[in-house]
Design a protein around this motif. Sequence first.
Motif, PDB file in Angstrom:
ATOM      1  N   LEU A  36       0.823  -1.201   0.000  1.00  0.00           N
ATOM      2  CA  LEU A  36       0.000   0.000   0.000  1.00  0.00           C
ATOM      3  C   LEU A  36       0.861   1.257   0.000  1.00  0.00           C
ATOM      4  N   ALA A  37       0.234   2.370  -0.345  1.00  0.00           N
ATOM      5  CA  ALA A  37       0.826   3.691  -0.197  1.00  0.00           C
ATOM      6  C   ALA A  37      -0.235   4.563   0.454  1.00  0.00           C
ATOM      7  N   ALA A  38       0.168   5.735   0.925  1.00  0.00           N
ATOM      8  CA  ALA A  38      -0.780   6.626   1.589  1.00  0.00           C
ATOM      9  C   ALA A  38      -0.597   8.045   1.078  1.00  0.00           C
ATOM     10  N   ALA A  39      -1.712   8.687   0.770  1.00  0.00           N
ATOM     11  CA  ALA A  39      -1.698  10.070   0.284  1.00  0.00           C
ATOM     12  C   ALA A  39      -2.569  10.906   1.199  1.00  0.00           C
ATOM     13  N   GLU A  40      -2.060  12.081   1.575  1.00  0.00           N
ATOM     14  CA  GLU A  40      -2.806  12.943   2.487  1.00  0.00           C
ATOM     15  C   GLU A  40      -3.079  14.298   1.857  1.00  0.00           C
ATOM     16  N   GLY A  41      -4.272  14.809   2.088  1.00  0.00           N
ATOM     17  CA  GLY A  41      -4.616  16.144   1.637  1.00  0.00           C
ATOM     18  C   GLY A  41      -5.705  16.135   0.575  1.00  0.00           C
ATOM     19  N   LEU A  42      -6.429  17.241   0.488  1.00  0.00           N
ATOM     20  CA  LEU A  42      -7.566  17.324  -0.422  1.00  0.00           C
ATOM     21  C   LEU A  42      -7.159  17.251  -1.885  1.00  0.00           C
ATOM     22  N   GLU A  46      -8.565  14.367  -4.275  1.00  0.00           N
ATOM     23  CA  GLU A  46      -9.348  14.659  -5.473  1.00  0.00           C
ATOM     24  C   GLU A  46      -8.767  13.932  -6.683  1.00  0.00           C
ATOM     25  N   THR A  47      -7.436  13.927  -6.788  1.00  0.00           N
ATOM     26  CA  THR A  47      -6.777  13.238  -7.895  1.00  0.00           C
ATOM     27  C   THR A  47      -7.026  11.735  -7.826  1.00  0.00           C
ATOM     28  N   LEU A  48      -6.808  11.159  -6.654  1.00  0.00           N
ATOM     29  CA  LEU A  48      -6.956   9.712  -6.475  1.00  0.00           C
ATOM     30  C   LEU A  48      -8.379   9.237  -6.739  1.00  0.00           C
ATOM     31  N   LEU A  49      -9.335   9.952  -6.207  1.00  0.00           N
ATOM     32  CA  LEU A  49     -10.716   9.495  -6.289  1.00  0.00           C
ATOM     33  C   LEU A  49     -11.283   9.589  -7.699  1.00  0.00           C
ATOM     34  N   SER A  75     -16.459  15.873  -6.082  1.00  0.00           N
ATOM     35  CA  SER A  75     -17.349  15.213  -7.031  1.00  0.00           C
ATOM     36  C   SER A  75     -17.214  13.695  -7.047  1.00  0.00           C
ATOM     37  N   ALA A  76     -16.053  13.181  -6.687  1.00  0.00           N
ATOM     38  CA  ALA A  76     -15.855  11.730  -6.753  1.00  0.00           C
ATOM     39  C   ALA A  76     -16.168  11.036  -5.428  1.00  0.00           C
ATOM     40  N   LEU A  77     -16.530  11.797  -4.419  1.00  0.00           N
ATOM     41  CA  LEU A  77     -16.703  11.213  -3.092  1.00  0.00           C
ATOM     42  C   LEU A  77     -17.811  10.166  -3.056  1.00  0.00           C
ATOM     43  N   SER A  78     -18.938  10.470  -3.672  1.00  0.00           N
ATOM     44  CA  SER A  78     -20.063   9.544  -3.589  1.00  0.00           C
ATOM     45  C   SER A  78     -19.745   8.187  -4.205  1.00  0.00           C
ATOM     46  N   ASP A  79     -18.938   8.176  -5.280  1.00  0.00           N
ATOM     47  CA  ASP A  79     -18.570   6.912  -5.912  1.00  0.00           C
ATOM     48  C   ASP A  79     -17.783   6.033  -4.955  1.00  0.00           C
ATOM     49  N   VAL A  80     -16.893   6.657  -4.189  1.00  0.00           N
ATOM     50  CA  VAL A  80     -16.080   5.903  -3.240  1.00  0.00           C
ATOM     51  C   VAL A  80     -16.948   5.359  -2.116  1.00  0.00           C
ATOM     52  N   VAL A 168       7.303  12.317  -1.416  1.00  0.00           N
ATOM     53  CA  VAL A 168       7.368  12.383  -2.882  1.00  0.00           C
ATOM     54  C   VAL A 168       5.988  12.685  -3.458  1.00  0.00           C
ATOM     55  N   LEU A 169       4.955  12.096  -2.865  1.00  0.00           N
ATOM     56  CA  LEU A 169       3.593  12.370  -3.323  1.00  0.00           C
ATOM     57  C   LEU A 169       3.252  13.847  -3.164  1.00  0.00           C
ATOM     58  N   ARG A 170       3.634  14.430  -2.015  1.00  0.00           N
ATOM     59  CA  ARG A 170       3.330  15.849  -1.802  1.00  0.00           C
ATOM     60  C   ARG A 170       4.136  16.727  -2.749  1.00  0.00           C
ATOM     61  N   ALA A 171       5.423  16.412  -2.912  1.00  0.00           N
ATOM     62  CA  ALA A 171       6.265  17.223  -3.794  1.00  0.00           C
ATOM     63  C   ALA A 171       5.833  17.097  -5.249  1.00  0.00           C
ATOM     64  N   GLY A 172       5.369  15.898  -5.628  1.00  0.00           N
ATOM     65  CA  GLY A 172       4.943  15.676  -7.008  1.00  0.00           C
ATOM     66  C   GLY A 172       3.535  16.152  -7.286  1.00  0.00           C
ATOM     67  N   MET A 173       2.784  16.492  -6.232  1.00  0.00           N
ATOM     68  CA  MET A 173       1.402  16.992  -6.377  1.00  0.00           C
ATOM     69  C   MET A 173       0.538  16.045  -7.215  1.00  0.00           C
ATOM     70  N   GLY A 174       0.812  14.741  -7.074  1.00  0.00           N
ATOM     71  CA  GLY A 174       0.008  13.755  -7.787  1.00  0.00           C
ATOM     72  C   GLY A 174       0.468  13.467  -9.200  1.00  0.00           C
ATOM     73  N   ALA A 175       1.632  13.997  -9.610  1.00  0.00           N
ATOM     74  CA  ALA A 175       2.127  13.737 -10.970  1.00  0.00           C
ATOM     75  C   ALA A 175       2.288  12.248 -11.232  1.00  0.00           C
ATOM     76  N   GLN A 176       2.586  11.490 -10.164  1.00  0.00           N
ATOM     77  CA  GLN A 176       2.761  10.038 -10.306  1.00  0.00           C
ATOM     78  C   GLN A 176       1.590   9.377 -11.025  1.00  0.00           C
ATOM     79  N   PHE A 177       0.393   9.865 -10.774  1.00  0.00           N
ATOM     80  CA  PHE A 177      -0.798   9.202 -11.283  1.00  0.00           C
ATOM     81  C   PHE A 177      -0.998   9.396 -12.781  1.00  0.00           C
ATOM     82  N   GLY A 178      -0.264  10.319 -13.363  1.00  0.00           N
ATOM     83  CA  GLY A 178      -0.376  10.540 -14.801  1.00  0.00           C
ATOM     84  C   GLY A 178       0.808  10.020 -15.584  1.00  0.00           C
ATOM     85  N   LEU A 179       1.708   9.298 -14.898  1.00  0.00           N
ATOM     86  CA  LEU A 179       2.928   8.806 -15.537  1.00  0.00           C
ATOM     87  C   LEU A 179       2.957   7.284 -15.566  1.00  0.00           C
ATOM     88  N   GLN A 180       3.750   6.750 -16.503  1.00  0.00           N
ATOM     89  CA  GLN A 180       4.064   5.324 -16.522  1.00  0.00           C
ATOM     90  C   GLN A 180       5.403   5.172 -15.788  1.00  0.00           C
TER      91      GLN A 180
END
Length: 273
Positions: A36-42, A46-49, A75-80, A168-180
Amino acid sequence: MSYERHFTQIESAQNERLKAAVKLLSSNHGLRNSGLAAAEGLHLAETLLHLPGVHIESVWIPQSLLNKPEWLTMSALSDVLENGEVRCLVLSDALYSKLSKLSTPTGPMIFFKPVNASAAIDLNQDIVLLDGIQDPGNVGTLLRNCAAAGVQQVALSDHSAWVWSDKVLRAGMGAQFGLQLYAEEDLLKALSSAKSKIPVRVTSLHPKSVDLFNANLKTAGVWVFGSEGQGVSQAWLDRASEHIRIPQSKTIESLNVGSSSAVCLFEQFRQRR
């Protein structure tokens, strides 16, 4: 809109699930071994959801966040919350602070399974290798630079910071999720099986280095960026087919890796526009 019926309230610091979560977050090694990994913050939430196919294990919410507009209108909260496999746990701000690594905890904290590359490396497209970059802030900055400059493939050596760590997640501001994202080993295998020569570019003061603004960067290739202290490893310097020098004034000795990568990648971006 109220989602309270979906929440499980945690009342005590002795709650076994809370203790397990705190233990997991105490070290990147333990978290990584758990799968697992953990991401904190709105922003990261928002990116993850919004990402299709990402497995969310649990969402931890401080009580004070529950009725804030920025959380309720996500907007994605209800789906989760409608997914029975995802556990949403609410706890007091004091208990939540045991989870958070931020000086001012904001929440939420989301545990999720890291996103693996969905395809093999494509050497017809650019790829950046992070060669022994151990500072989490630098790794996050490089990931953001890659995403912003249109480079979608990134490989990391074993000696680089874990790409899914909280810093790294905070510094990358979620860039990880758009990369291979790949391991260095994946890149080496791809290069060894390539049918044609692939440009491998490094920044260096090699006697035959080319001024960045005179270099032809229109062909896809591999960029290698090394650590602050050691620079690019000798193994990759030996593999390099293009040594590139960043022109700069003599008032400063060098740029840090975050700045130098941005200069190089955006010069490449400019040449291809």
